[in-house]
Design a protein around this motif. Structure first.
Motif, PDB file in Angstrom:
ATOM      1  N   GLU A 107       0.829  -1.188   0.000  1.00 34.87           N
ATOM      2  CA  GLU A 107       0.000   0.000   0.000  1.00 34.87           C
ATOM      3  C   GLU A 107       0.876   1.255   0.000  1.00 34.87           C
ATOM      4  OE1 GLU A 107      -2.592  -0.178   3.345  1.00 34.87           O
ATOM      5  OE2 GLU A 107      -3.926  -1.663   2.421  1.00 34.87           O
ATOM      6  N   GLY A 108       0.281   2.374  -0.372  1.00 34.60           N
ATOM      7  CA  GLY A 108       1.019   3.628  -0.346  1.00 34.60           C
ATOM      8  C   GLY A 108       0.645   4.541  -1.487  1.00 34.60           C
ATOM      9  N   ASP A 109       1.416   5.621  -1.603  1.00 35.36           N
ATOM     10  CA  ASP A 109       1.230   6.598  -2.677  1.00 35.36           C
ATOM     11  C   ASP A 109       2.178   6.269  -3.825  1.00 35.36           C
ATOM     12  OD1 ASP A 109      -0.671   8.089  -1.234  1.00 35.36           O
ATOM     13  OD2 ASP A 109       0.934   9.118  -0.136  1.00 35.36           O
ATOM     14  N   VAL A 158       0.641  10.643 -13.540  1.00 33.60           N
ATOM     15  CA  VAL A 158      -0.642  10.348 -12.885  1.00 33.60           C
ATOM     16  C   VAL A 158      -0.378   9.822 -11.476  1.00 33.60           C
ATOM     17  CG1 VAL A 158      -2.770   9.019 -12.990  1.00 33.60           C
ATOM     18  CG2 VAL A 158      -1.677   9.783 -15.118  1.00 33.60           C
ATOM     19  N   PRO A 159      -0.704  10.583 -10.429  1.00 32.34           N
ATOM     20  CA  PRO A 159      -0.566  10.080  -9.061  1.00 32.34           C
ATOM     21  C   PRO A 159      -1.775   9.219  -8.676  1.00 32.34           C
ATOM     22  CG  PRO A 159      -1.269  12.368  -9.038  1.00 32.34           C
ATOM     23  CD  PRO A 159      -1.070  12.003 -10.477  1.00 32.34           C
ATOM     24  N   PHE A 160      -1.544   8.197  -7.875  1.00 35.01           N
ATOM     25  CA  PHE A 160      -2.628   7.369  -7.369  1.00 35.01           C
ATOM     26  C   PHE A 160      -2.184   6.757  -6.045  1.00 35.01           C
ATOM     27  CE2 PHE A 160       0.041   4.590  -9.878  1.00 35.01           C
ATOM     28  CZ  PHE A 160       0.071   3.386  -9.180  1.00 35.01           C
ATOM     29  N   SER A 161      -3.122   6.201  -5.316  1.00 34.86           N
ATOM     30  CA  SER A 161      -2.800   5.596  -4.027  1.00 34.86           C
ATOM     31  C   SER A 161      -3.552   4.279  -3.870  1.00 34.86           C
ATOM     32  CB  SER A 161      -3.151   6.544  -2.873  1.00 34.86           C
ATOM     33  OG  SER A 161      -4.545   6.793  -2.829  1.00 34.86           O
ATOM     34  N   ILE A 162      -2.970   3.389  -3.075  1.00 34.01           N
ATOM     35  CA  ILE A 162      -3.574   2.086  -2.775  1.00 34.01           C
ATOM     36  C   ILE A 162      -3.605   1.918  -1.269  1.00 34.01           C
ATOM     37  CG2 ILE A 162      -3.353  -0.409  -3.036  1.00 34.01           C
ATOM     38  CD1 ILE A 162      -1.845   0.154  -5.661  1.00 34.01           C
ATOM     39  N   ARG A 163      -4.808   1.773  -0.723  1.00 38.43           N
ATOM     40  CA  ARG A 163      -4.973   1.597   0.714  1.00 38.43           C
ATOM     41  C   ARG A 163      -6.200   0.728   0.994  1.00 38.43           C
ATOM     42  NH1 ARG A 163      -2.750   6.716   0.408  1.00 38.43           N
ATOM     43  NH2 ARG A 163      -0.916   7.031   1.763  1.00 38.43           N
ATOM     44  N   LEU A 167      -8.137   1.306  -4.802  1.00 34.37           N
ATOM     45  CA  LEU A 167      -7.331   2.174  -5.661  1.00 34.37           C
ATOM     46  C   LEU A 167      -8.019   3.520  -5.768  1.00 34.37           C
ATOM     47  CD1 LEU A 167      -5.166   2.801  -7.898  1.00 34.37           C
ATOM     48  CD2 LEU A 167      -6.804   1.829  -9.522  1.00 34.37           C
ATOM     49  N   SER A 168      -7.296   4.595  -5.459  1.00 35.12           N
ATOM     50  CA  SER A 168      -7.825   5.955  -5.559  1.00 35.12           C
ATOM     51  C   SER A 168      -7.014   6.727  -6.588  1.00 35.12           C
ATOM     52  CB  SER A 168      -7.756   6.666  -4.194  1.00 35.12           C
ATOM     53  OG  SER A 168      -8.503   5.974  -3.221  1.00 35.12           O
ATOM     54  N   MET A 200       6.424   4.354  -9.655  1.00 41.02           N
ATOM     55  CA  MET A 200       7.306   4.561  -8.511  1.00 41.02           C
ATOM     56  C   MET A 200       6.497   4.913  -7.275  1.00 41.02           C
ATOM     57  SD  MET A 200       8.847   8.396  -9.163  1.00 41.02           S
ATOM     58  CE  MET A 200       9.326   8.544  -7.441  1.00 41.02           C
ATOM     59  N   LYS A 201       7.065   4.652  -6.113  1.00 41.48           N
ATOM     60  CA  LYS A 201       6.462   5.089  -4.867  1.00 41.48           C
ATOM     61  C   LYS A 201       6.894   6.524  -4.606  1.00 41.48           C
ATOM     62  CE  LYS A 201       5.544   2.525  -1.454  1.00 41.48           C
ATOM     63  NZ  LYS A 201       5.529   1.714  -0.210  1.00 41.48           N
ATOM     64  N   GLY A 202       5.941   7.350  -4.175  1.00 40.91           N
ATOM     65  CA  GLY A 202       6.287   8.737  -3.898  1.00 40.91           C
ATOM     66  C   GLY A 202       5.171   9.680  -4.273  1.00 40.91           C
TER      67      GLY A 202
END
Length: 286
Positions: A107-109, A158-163, A167-168, A200-202
């Motif tokens: 998970e993460g950004d 494109v930024p996205f996040s998984i938590r 998926l957001s 990439m993560k970040g």
């Protein structure tokens, strides 16, 4: 009592270590850019390590989906460093929608970076397509030539996040099953394509930017900019538009012909009419 003390000590140590880790990350001592990249592919081309140390693998779709093209190798690519122009000179395209599956286990950004360059068409509305991320349209009507012109590097970020299994991306949420699917969607104009891409993560601030493009720099908005100048009875400051300070007059102001009072000129004319009409009447009687 002794047990509680030990737990408190361990809690304090964990908190201190967490703060130190965050500080190291903020000071630039955390994972490098290349270490944060979890997946990278040079679409339509061979493996390549860029100037940031990102290891782009050979295209896994070779011989399976679409066609690889190296038509762009004959062209220099603007905005890209000479060492990494190959990432924009090769590409994969398909006559229908195609894409890549990217496994993500943590998970993460995250950030999806897609690299493009138009090396064939010389005008807009010749190649237009969408990009989907797990069914979400994240890039709509991408026309590379319209964005940057011919043989010029362009990155879509494109930024996205998984938590918690979700998926957001761009305000939309969907269930995530551990696989990120990036699709290049066939549109009305030619075939979808991509030159290279990585995940990439970040955050957005972590993504390296392309070199500036002189033709894409926005002109200064003189109407919006203002300067402060001293003046007024109270010695205060008033705002003056920047453009008016440097404006050059075309010549002396032309007098307004309607500004003067012409009533003095009308009096002799009225007197002349008053004398002329009776005289003319008398002459007609004779």
């Amino acid at each position: 009592m002794r047990r509680v003390t030990v737990q408190l000590v361990f809690g304090l140590v964990a908190a201190v270590l967490s703060l130190l880790a965050e500080q190291c990350w903020a000071d630039g001592n955390g994972p490098s850019l290349a270490e944060r990249v979890i997946w990278a592919v040079n679409a339509g081309g061979e493996a390549h390590v860029d100037v940031h140390g990102i290891n782009f693998k050979k295209d896994p779709l070779e011989g399976k989906v679409g066609k690889a093209s190296d038509y762009g190798v004959r062209l220099p690519i603007l905005r890209s460093s000479p060492e990494d122009q190959i990432l924009y000179q090769t590409e994969r395209y398909n006559e229908d929608t195609f894409g890549y599956d990217i496994p993500i286990r943590e998970e993460g950004d995250y950030i999806l970076v897609m690299k493009y360059a138009e090396v064939y068409f010389a005008q807009s509305q010749q190649k237009v397509f969408d990009v989907r991320l797990n069914g979400h349209v994240v890039v709509k009507d991408l026309d590379i030539f319209e964005r940057v012109g011919h043989s010029t590097a362009h990155d879509e970020i494109v930024p996205f996040s998984i938590r918690r299994g979700k998926l957001s991306v761009q305000g939309e949420v969907s269930t995530f099953n551990g696989k990120l699917t990036v699709e290049f969607v066939k549109g009305y104009y030619d075939n979808p394509k991509v030159c290279a891409l990585y995940v990439m993560k970040g955050t957005l601030e972590d993504v390296p930017r392309l070199q500036p493009h002189p033709g894409l720099e926005k002109p200064e908005e003189d109407d919006e900019e203002e300067e402060e100048t001293e003046g007024g009875e109270e010695g205060g400051k008033k705002k003056v538009p920047v453009g008016s300070k440097h404006r050059v007059q075309s010549g002396p102001r032309t007098p307004n012909p309607y500004a003067a009072d012409n009533s003095s000129l009308m009096f002799p004319i009225l007197v002349a009419f008053g004398v002329f009409i009776p005289t003319l009447f008398c002459l007609c009687r004779l």
